[in-house]
Design a protein around this motif. Structure first.
Motif, mmCIF file in Angstrom:
data_model
loop_
_atom_site.group_PDB
_atom_site.id
_atom_site.type_symbol
_atom_site.label_atom_id
_atom_site.label_comp_id
_atom_site.label_asym_id
_atom_site.label_seq_id
_atom_site.Cartn_x
_atom_site.Cartn_y
_atom_site.Cartn_z
ATOM 1 N N GLY A 136 -32.941 26.131 -23.810
ATOM 2 C CA GLY A 136 -32.026 25.530 -22.849
ATOM 3 C C GLY A 136 -31.399 24.244 -23.311
ATOM 4 O O GLY A 136 -31.539 23.816 -24.461
ATOM 5 N N SER B 30 -30.375 20.267 -21.373
ATOM 6 C CA SER B 30 -30.577 19.532 -20.129
ATOM 7 C C SER B 30 -29.779 18.240 -20.127
ATOM 8 O O SER B 30 -29.328 17.766 -21.172
ATOM 9 N N LEU C 213 -22.037 20.026 -19.791
ATOM 10 C CA LEU C 213 -23.186 20.821 -20.260
ATOM 11 C C LEU C 213 -22.788 22.280 -20.439
ATOM 12 O O LEU C 213 -23.220 22.937 -21.384
ATOM 13 N N ALA C 214 -21.955 22.769 -19.519
ATOM 14 C CA ALA C 214 -21.511 24.166 -19.629
ATOM 15 C C ALA C 214 -20.735 24.367 -20.935
ATOM 16 O O ALA C 214 -20.896 25.384 -21.616
ATOM 17 N N PHE D 55 -23.195 24.465 -23.784
ATOM 18 C CA PHE D 55 -23.923 25.736 -23.687
ATOM 19 C C PHE D 55 -23.095 26.848 -24.359
ATOM 20 O O PHE D 55 -23.609 27.633 -25.165
ATOM 21 N N TYR E 50 -31.657 28.472 -20.102
ATOM 22 C CA TYR E 50 -31.724 27.483 -19.025
ATOM 23 C C TYR E 50 -30.700 26.375 -19.183
ATOM 24 O O TYR E 50 -30.499 25.857 -20.277
ATOM 25 N N LEU E 51 -30.097 26.034 -18.071
ATOM 26 C CA LEU E 51 -29.275 24.826 -18.027
ATOM 27 C C LEU E 51 -29.898 23.917 -16.978
ATOM 28 O O LEU E 51 -29.960 24.267 -15.791
ATOM 29 N N LEU F 251 -20.879 26.855 -13.796
ATOM 30 C CA LEU F 251 -22.014 27.456 -14.489
ATOM 31 C C LEU F 251 -22.113 28.971 -14.331
ATOM 32 O O LEU F 251 -22.754 29.633 -15.137
ATOM 33 N N CYS G 193 -26.408 31.656 -16.911
ATOM 34 C CA CYS G 193 -27.649 30.938 -17.213
ATOM 35 C C CYS G 193 -28.550 30.858 -15.991
ATOM 36 O O CYS G 193 -28.149 31.193 -14.873
ATOM 37 N N LEU H 14 -30.322 28.237 -13.756
ATOM 38 C CA LEU H 14 -30.134 26.818 -13.478
ATOM 39 C C LEU H 14 -31.472 26.160 -13.136
ATOM 40 O O LEU H 14 -32.248 26.708 -12.351
#
Ligand code: LLP
Length: 431
Positions: free
Chosen positions: A210, A212, A232-233, A236, A248-249, A278, A283, A285
């Motif tokens: 993941g 974070s 973050l997306a 990812f 995981y995000l 997201l 993912c 979450l």
């Protein structure tokens, strides 16, 4: 609207779930605070179970349809009874030390419900968490990653890992609790994080699971969360293009609550900004709320010791102090204080300072706070003390730490007894 808010200010019961006046005095659910004081004394922390269970359920409901885990941030309030209540609702947990891991294991929480954050995990802590087979390590530096890999190799099992990326976002909030900007000690800048992901792409001992990005605490706007989620997306997706498929995000915690006149987004408004960026990722979450779950569920009950007037100023000296609740001294936080007994409508309100007995000026809860007249012996409520209250308490001035009470309906029980004098010197040696 603004006017309503101001008039609410002196009545936090009007915006704090599950506290209300019954027959002229404050109750938590159906238990009178005076009854708790009679049995447990003061100062005492009181938590209402309905308030935090309903906050938890609101997160769950708002996230329906999105694969997710709510990882309650143990640091906010780590009493075993509170942790067990969350565990029974199916919560996962965010820890930052082996001590917090110990608490969770004591109540039988299994490793796959635990994520481990923190900028200074020791080798021993990492080893313990690996043995406990936790869900995810949120790694905060290249050096930590090396230790994680070496400890994973020692036990012959790859470590499930994410990098806590610093998304370089100013989220507001008090400077001591803002974390998401590049000048803060937290996380790893994206270029460095990307390098580390690629460096360990085919590593035997790091299993990239993941990414974070916790950006701070007591955040009262949705925009920073939206910005962080979007960033973050993007990371990812970039990693996925590089052949690193994450599951995981972890968006961290940070949603603020209303102490006085803040106007934070509701749990539903907060959650609504997340899935938009997201959903397409497919993912799972992870969220790490602490304060938004437990902050408003708790108060600190205290008793007036003395009323002191000096040069036109009135000081109300109470039996709680900065060792019990350090947020005002540490962050300049405002926790409203009101009498347990509802003042008469005609009561004269005057500005007072409400202070504790500790020998320093910082031991002050409120300055020039409007209060009806009170007498020594009266009970007062310090509001919004469920998160980072007891958890940050200490024995400064050799004051035993307070009791903690959990209320459920018309019943209450002591979930931590008040410390004794013997507790104060436990572990000390004269020779
Ligand atoms: N996840 C991580 C990695 C964190 O560092 C924190 C809080 C949380 C989650 C939970 O944040 P929350 O949802 O509660 O905002 N002592 C300060 C707050 C410190 C917060 C530290 N990190 C206070 O009393 O305001």
């Amino acid at each position: 609207m603004a006017k309503d808010k101001d008039s609410d200010l002196l009545n936090p019961a009007s915006y704090t779930p599950n506290f209300s006046y019954r027959r002229g005095a404050l109750s938590c659910e159906r238990v009178s605070l005076a009854a708790i004081a009679a049995r447990a004394g003061t100062p005492t922390y009181i938590y209402g179970r309905a308030a935090f269970t309903s906050a938890y359920r609101r997160f769950r409901r708002a996230l329906r349809g999105t694969p997710h885990s709510i990882c309650y941030a143990v640091k906010a309030n780590s009493n075993l009874a509170i942790l067990r209540a969350f565990a029974r609702m199916g919560s996962s947990f965010d820890i930052v030390s082996a001590g917090e891991l110990f608490r969770l294991r004591r109540i039988g929480v299994s490793g796959e419900r635990i994520v481990f954050s923190g900028v200074g995990k020791t080798r021993e802590e990492i080893r313990e968490a690996l043995r406990a087979r936790i869900l995810l390590f949120n790694v905060e530096s290249a050096e930590e990653l090396e230790i994680l890999a070496s400890e994973a190799a020692r036990i012959g099992r790859a470590a499930p890992a994410a990098i806590r990326v610093n998304p370089d976002i100013e989220a507001g909030g008090h400077p001591h609790i803002a974390t998401g900007h590049h000048r803060h000690k937290f996380g790893v800048d994206w270029p460095e994080a990307r390098r580390l992901y690629l460096l360990h792409k085919d590593s035997l001992w790091i299993d990239w699971k993941g990414i974070s990005g916790h950006i701070g605490s007591q955040i009262t706007r949705v925009a920073p969360f939206r910005a962080a989620a979007t960033r973050l997306a993007g990371y990812f997706r970039d990693l996925s293009n590089e052949g690193i498929a994450l599951r995981y995000l972890d968006i961290g915690g940070g949603l603020g609550i209303r102490y006085t006149n803040e106007n934070p987004p509701s749990i539903e408004e907060y959650v609504a900004v997340l899935p938009k960026s997201l959903r397409a990722l497919g993912c799972h979450l992870l969220l790490e709320p602490g304060r938004a779950l437990i902050g408003q569920a708790g108060v600190l009950l205290t008793r007036v010791l003395y009323i002191k007037s000096s040069r036109g100023k009135t000081f109300i000296v109470v039996d709680a102090a900065m060792n019990d609740l350090i947020r005002p001294a540490l962050y300049g936080a405002t926790h409203p204080i009101t009498p347990v007994n509802r003042p008469r409508a005609s009561a004269k309100i005057s500005p007072v300072d409400i202070v504790g007995p500790i020998c320093e000026s910082g031991d002050s809860f409120l300055h020039d706070w409007p209060m009806p007249e009170v007498q020594p012996g009266d009970l007062l409520v310090i509001w919004g003390a469920g998160a980072y209250g007891f958890a940050e308490s200490s024995n400064y001035n050799s004051r035993p730490r307070s009791a903690e009470i959990l209320v459920q309906g018309s019943r209450f029980r002591i979930i931590r007894r008040r410390e004794t004098r013997e507790d104060l010197i436990r572990g000390e040696r004269l020779s």
